[in-house]
Motif scaffolding. Structure first.
Motif, PDB file in Angstrom:
ATOM      1  N   ASN A  77      42.774  24.293  86.027  1.00 38.91           N
ATOM      2  CA  ASN A  77      43.660  23.451  86.208  1.00 38.91           C
ATOM      3  C   ASN A  77      42.971  22.300  85.649  1.00 38.91           C
ATOM      4  O   ASN A  77      43.017  21.065  86.706  1.00 38.91           O
ATOM      5  N   LEU A  78      42.271  22.068  84.382  1.00 45.13           N
ATOM      6  CA  LEU A  78      41.565  20.902  84.349  1.00 45.13           C
ATOM      7  C   LEU A  78      42.081  19.560  83.963  1.00 45.13           C
ATOM      8  O   LEU A  78      41.252  18.767  84.236  1.00 45.13           O
ATOM      9  N   MET A 118      32.681  25.316  76.994  1.00 47.64           N
ATOM     10  CA  MET A 118      34.460  24.964  76.373  1.00 47.64           C
ATOM     11  C   MET A 118      35.240  24.671  76.576  1.00 47.64           C
ATOM     12  O   MET A 118      35.894  24.178  77.170  1.00 47.64           O
ATOM     13  N   PHE A 119      35.170  25.740  78.104  1.00 49.78           N
ATOM     14  CA  PHE A 119      36.573  24.483  78.778  1.00 49.78           C
ATOM     15  C   PHE A 119      36.518  23.722  79.579  1.00 49.78           C
ATOM     16  O   PHE A 119      37.966  23.200  79.822  1.00 49.78           O
ATOM     17  N   PHE A 120      36.060  23.364  79.322  1.00 53.01           N
ATOM     18  CA  PHE A 120      35.534  21.542  79.455  1.00 53.01           C
ATOM     19  C   PHE A 120      35.309  20.230  78.673  1.00 53.01           C
ATOM     20  O   PHE A 120      35.872  19.208  78.927  1.00 53.01           O
ATOM     21  N   ALA A 121      35.393  21.041  77.619  1.00 58.10           N
ATOM     22  CA  ALA A 121      35.427  20.163  75.802  1.00 58.10           C
ATOM     23  C   ALA A 121      35.887  18.824  76.624  1.00 58.10           C
ATOM     24  O   ALA A 121      35.998  17.442  75.910  1.00 58.10           O
ATOM     25  N   ASN A 122      37.522  19.324  76.185  1.00 58.63           N
ATOM     26  CA  ASN A 122      38.528  17.874  76.109  1.00 58.63           C
ATOM     27  C   ASN A 122      38.344  17.262  77.109  1.00 58.63           C
ATOM     28  O   ASN A 122      38.559  16.148  76.821  1.00 58.63           O
ATOM     29  N   ALA A 123      38.031  18.327  78.188  1.00 59.87           N
ATOM     30  CA  ALA A 123      38.966  16.993  79.558  1.00 59.87           C
ATOM     31  C   ALA A 123      37.854  16.201  79.588  1.00 59.87           C
ATOM     32  O   ALA A 123      37.239  14.626  79.369  1.00 59.87           O
ATOM     33  N   ASN A 124      36.245  16.540  79.569  1.00 66.32           N
ATOM     34  CA  ASN A 124      34.975  15.853  78.929  1.00 66.32           C
ATOM     35  C   ASN A 124      35.041  14.383  78.060  1.00 66.32           C
ATOM     36  O   ASN A 124      34.570  13.356  78.338  1.00 66.32           O
ATOM     37  N   GLU A 125      35.343  15.016  76.496  1.00 67.20           N
ATOM     38  CA  GLU A 125      35.582  14.005  75.882  1.00 67.20           C
ATOM     39  C   GLU A 125      36.751  12.837  76.288  1.00 67.20           C
ATOM     40  O   GLU A 125      36.214  11.373  76.028  1.00 67.20           O
ATOM     41  N   ASN A 246      32.882  39.301  73.226  1.00 68.63           N
ATOM     42  CA  ASN A 246      34.056  39.914  73.563  1.00 68.63           C
ATOM     43  C   ASN A 246      34.467  39.795  74.304  1.00 68.63           C
ATOM     44  O   ASN A 246      36.055  39.591  74.352  1.00 68.63           O
ATOM     45  N   GLN A 247      34.423  39.247  75.920  1.00 66.63           N
ATOM     46  CA  GLN A 247      35.191  39.102  76.504  1.00 66.63           C
ATOM     47  C   GLN A 247      36.070  37.805  76.281  1.00 66.63           C
ATOM     48  O   GLN A 247      36.814  37.639  77.033  1.00 66.63           O
ATOM     49  N   ILE A 248      35.180  36.851  75.764  1.00 66.27           N
ATOM     50  CA  ILE A 248      35.829  35.619  75.713  1.00 66.27           C
ATOM     51  C   ILE A 248      36.909  36.217  74.694  1.00 66.27           C
ATOM     52  O   ILE A 248      38.016  35.276  74.591  1.00 66.27           O
ATOM     53  N   VAL A 249      37.340  36.786  73.863  1.00 65.44           N
ATOM     54  CA  VAL A 249      37.882  37.550  72.486  1.00 65.44           C
ATOM     55  C   VAL A 249      38.730  38.050  72.981  1.00 65.44           C
ATOM     56  O   VAL A 249      40.265  37.926  72.534  1.00 65.44           O
ATOM     57  N   ALA A 250      38.707  39.097  74.536  1.00 62.22           N
ATOM     58  CA  ALA A 250      39.516  40.079  74.847  1.00 62.22           C
ATOM     59  C   ALA A 250      40.551  38.706  75.790  1.00 62.22           C
ATOM     60  O   ALA A 250      42.232  39.574  76.001  1.00 62.22           O
ATOM     61  N   ASN A 251      39.816  37.770  76.391  1.00 64.68           N
ATOM     62  CA  ASN A 251      40.833  36.934  76.941  1.00 64.68           C
ATOM     63  C   ASN A 251      41.739  37.692  78.325  1.00 64.68           C
ATOM     64  O   ASN A 251      43.184  37.629  78.655  1.00 64.68           O
ATOM     65  N   GLU A 252      40.877  38.664  78.655  1.00 62.82           N
ATOM     66  CA  GLU A 252      42.372  39.458  79.801  1.00 62.82           C
ATOM     67  C   GLU A 252      42.490  38.381  80.942  1.00 62.82           C
ATOM     68  O   GLU A 252      43.603  39.008  81.579  1.00 62.82           O
ATOM     69  N   SER A 253      41.647  37.373  81.770  1.00 61.11           N
ATOM     70  CA  SER A 253      42.287  36.937  82.130  1.00 61.11           C
ATOM     71  C   SER A 253      41.780  35.569  82.319  1.00 61.11           C
ATOM     72  O   SER A 253      40.258  35.368  81.653  1.00 61.11           O
ATOM     73  N   PRO A 254      42.430  34.057  83.222  1.00 63.07           N
ATOM     74  CA  PRO A 254      41.229  32.519  82.848  1.00 63.07           C
ATOM     75  C   PRO A 254      40.068  32.247  83.060  1.00 63.07           C
ATOM     76  O   PRO A 254      38.563  32.196  82.830  1.00 63.07           O
ATOM     77  N   ASP A 255      39.585  33.227  84.378  1.00 64.03           N
ATOM     78  CA  ASP A 255      38.745  33.662  84.803  1.00 64.03           C
ATOM     79  C   ASP A 255      36.951  34.667  84.170  1.00 64.03           C
ATOM     80  O   ASP A 255      36.709  34.026  84.443  1.00 64.03           O
ATOM     81  N   LEU A 258      36.525  31.753  81.252  1.00 62.12           N
ATOM     82  CA  LEU A 258      35.488  31.096  81.967  1.00 62.12           C
ATOM     83  C   LEU A 258      33.411  31.603  82.501  1.00 62.12           C
ATOM     84  O   LEU A 258      32.994  30.372  81.931  1.00 62.12           O
ATOM     85  N   THR A 259      33.993  32.708  83.185  1.00 58.18           N
ATOM     86  CA  THR A 259      32.333  33.467  82.814  1.00 58.18           C
ATOM     87  C   THR A 259      32.081  33.683  81.727  1.00 58.18           C
ATOM     88  O   THR A 259      30.909  32.881  82.154  1.00 58.18           O
ATOM     89  N   ALA A 260      32.088  33.940  80.895  1.00 63.82           N
ATOM     90  CA  ALA A 260      32.087  34.199  80.313  1.00 63.82           C
ATOM     91  C   ALA A 260      31.500  32.714  79.246  1.00 63.82           C
ATOM     92  O   ALA A 260      30.379  32.899  78.243  1.00 63.82           O
ATOM     93  N   GLN A 261      32.737  31.517  79.320  1.00 67.78           N
ATOM     94  CA  GLN A 261      32.121  30.621  78.653  1.00 67.78           C
ATOM     95  C   GLN A 261      30.732  30.301  79.459  1.00 67.78           C
ATOM     96  O   GLN A 261      30.131  29.327  78.485  1.00 67.78           O
ATOM     97  N   PHE A 262      30.363  30.074  80.391  1.00 65.25           N
ATOM     98  CA  PHE A 262      29.765  29.895  81.246  1.00 65.25           C
ATOM     99  C   PHE A 262      28.071  30.099  80.861  1.00 65.25           C
ATOM    100  O   PHE A 262      26.959  29.499  81.102  1.00 65.25           O
ATOM    101  N   GLU A 263      28.128  31.363  80.284  1.00 63.32           N
ATOM    102  CA  GLU A 263      27.501  32.375  80.145  1.00 63.32           C
ATOM    103  C   GLU A 263      27.320  31.789  79.108  1.00 63.32           C
ATOM    104  O   GLU A 263      25.533  31.894  77.928  1.00 63.32           O
ATOM    105  N   VAL A 264      27.731  31.298  77.929  1.00 55.81           N
ATOM    106  CA  VAL A 264      27.213  31.250  77.069  1.00 55.81           C
ATOM    107  C   VAL A 264      26.372  29.496  76.844  1.00 55.81           C
ATOM    108  O   VAL A 264      25.523  29.161  75.630  1.00 55.81           O
ATOM    109  N   LEU A 265      26.667  29.649  78.279  1.00 56.65           N
ATOM    110  CA  LEU A 265      25.750  27.759  77.954  1.00 56.65           C
ATOM    111  C   LEU A 265      23.865  28.018  77.838  1.00 56.65           C
ATOM    112  O   LEU A 265      23.456  27.714  76.705  1.00 56.65           O
TER     113      LEU A 265
END
Length: 310
Positions: A77-78, A118-125, A246-255, A258-265
């Motif tokens: 819950n950012l 990506m999940f931090f972008a709005n809060a960071n800004e 595909n893990q991001i697009v599938a959006n199976e769970s928040p975790d 989040l994991t896939a978005q970390f991998e994108v880093l």
């Protein structure tokens, strides 16, 4: 010669990063108090103070402090950590004495990649804009990319196992190579970061908005080579970029997202620091501090007594 002074520092939060900060700030000679919502944090090395993180409460607990360093985080819950950090900043602005603030990011290259992770972008800004506007507050975003301590077994670190996206599964001794594994990342130990924060808080040099800390820049392939050379039982597997997307697009769970978005880093380059900025900050703030590489950290872990936190 760089001038420095010892100060009284409040650390918000009692998690794993906080433990390293307490140890190293106290060791450096700073006076430390730990802030928590609980009345008893079991912290024996310094004073504990209770707060509900409202402005009035923070003004009370920071009355005799010179600096506030936050380790408060909530990836689920950012909005919660964002509001707490905006409140912390406001408390510092209203405080008569506490005019130094280090927010809890402990992060990637958010200066050049503000949209990552990506999940931090709005809060960071939102927070970074408020920091820029608060010219009366000395602040910096600490950029440390990956904490190297995940190379240790769990009993040698305060950091808990996080599973993916860190590529090492210590239980199975399986190392996940993301894509080609050639992406460069920066890596540094939490303890070296804590030592750097202790030095940074003491310096009278003006701070930059972002401070870059790195022990080594290497690829995932390089890291696997180092790990497997020391212990040949480690094996590797490859996770293609398409699987991450595909893990991001599938959006199976928040975790999972989040994991896939970390991998994108590391694919985006956000986990790799500009070498000129790392070297400039070393020369400016940390000329006498050693930032250890992976081999040195593994040597330290091997030399430590069993179960000792490195």
């Amino acid at each position: 010669m760089q001038a420095s002074k010892l100060i009284k520092v409040a650390i918000a939060g009692t998690g794993n990063v906080s433990q390293y900060l307490v140890e190293e700030l106290v060791s450096y000679g700073h006076e430390v108090v730990v802030l928590s919502r609980r009345s008893n944090t079991q912290e024996k090395r310094c004073e504990s103070r209770q707060t509900d993180y409202s402005v009035n409460s923070l003004l009370t607990v920071l009355e005799d402090c010179d600096a506030l360093v936050s380790t408060v985080a909530d990836y689920q819950n950012l909005d919660i950590p964002l509001q707490i950090h905006l409140t912390m900043l406001e408390a510092c602005k209203q405080s008569r004495r506490c005019k130094t603030f280090v927010p809890s990011e402990w992060t990637s290259n958010v200066e050049d990649y503000p949209e990552q992770p990506m999940f931090f972008a709005n809060a960071n800004e939102a927070l970074h804009q408020k920091l820029k506007e608060s010219t009366d507050i000395r602040s910096t975003i600490v950029c440390n990319s990956w904490f190297a301590d995940y190379i240790y077994p769990a009993q040698q670190r305060y950091l808990p196992d996080i599973g993916a996206p860190w590529p090492m599964d210590h239980a199975s001794k399986t190392f996940t190579i993301y894509g080609p594994g050639t992406q460069l990342i920066d890596i540094v130990s939490v303890r070296d970061v804590a030592k750097a924060v202790a030095v940074l808080l003491a310096t009278t040099e003006p701070w930059d908005p972002y401070t870059y800390l790195s022990g080594q820049q290497l690829s995932w392939n390089d890291l696997f080579t180092i790990i497997s050379k020391r212990d040949p039982e480690w094996t590797s597997r490859t996770k293609p970029l398409a699987d991450t997307i595909n893990q991001i697009v599938a959006n199976e769970s928040p975790d999972s997202v989040l994991t896939a978005q970390f991998e994108v880093l590391s694919y985006s380059g956000a986990s790799m620091f500009p070498k000129d900025k790392v070297q400039r900050h070393r020369a400016k703030y940390f000329p006498n501090l050693r930032f250890r590489n992976v081999e040195e950290l593994l040597d330290a872990a091997a030399a430590a007594r069993p179960g000792a936190i490195v």
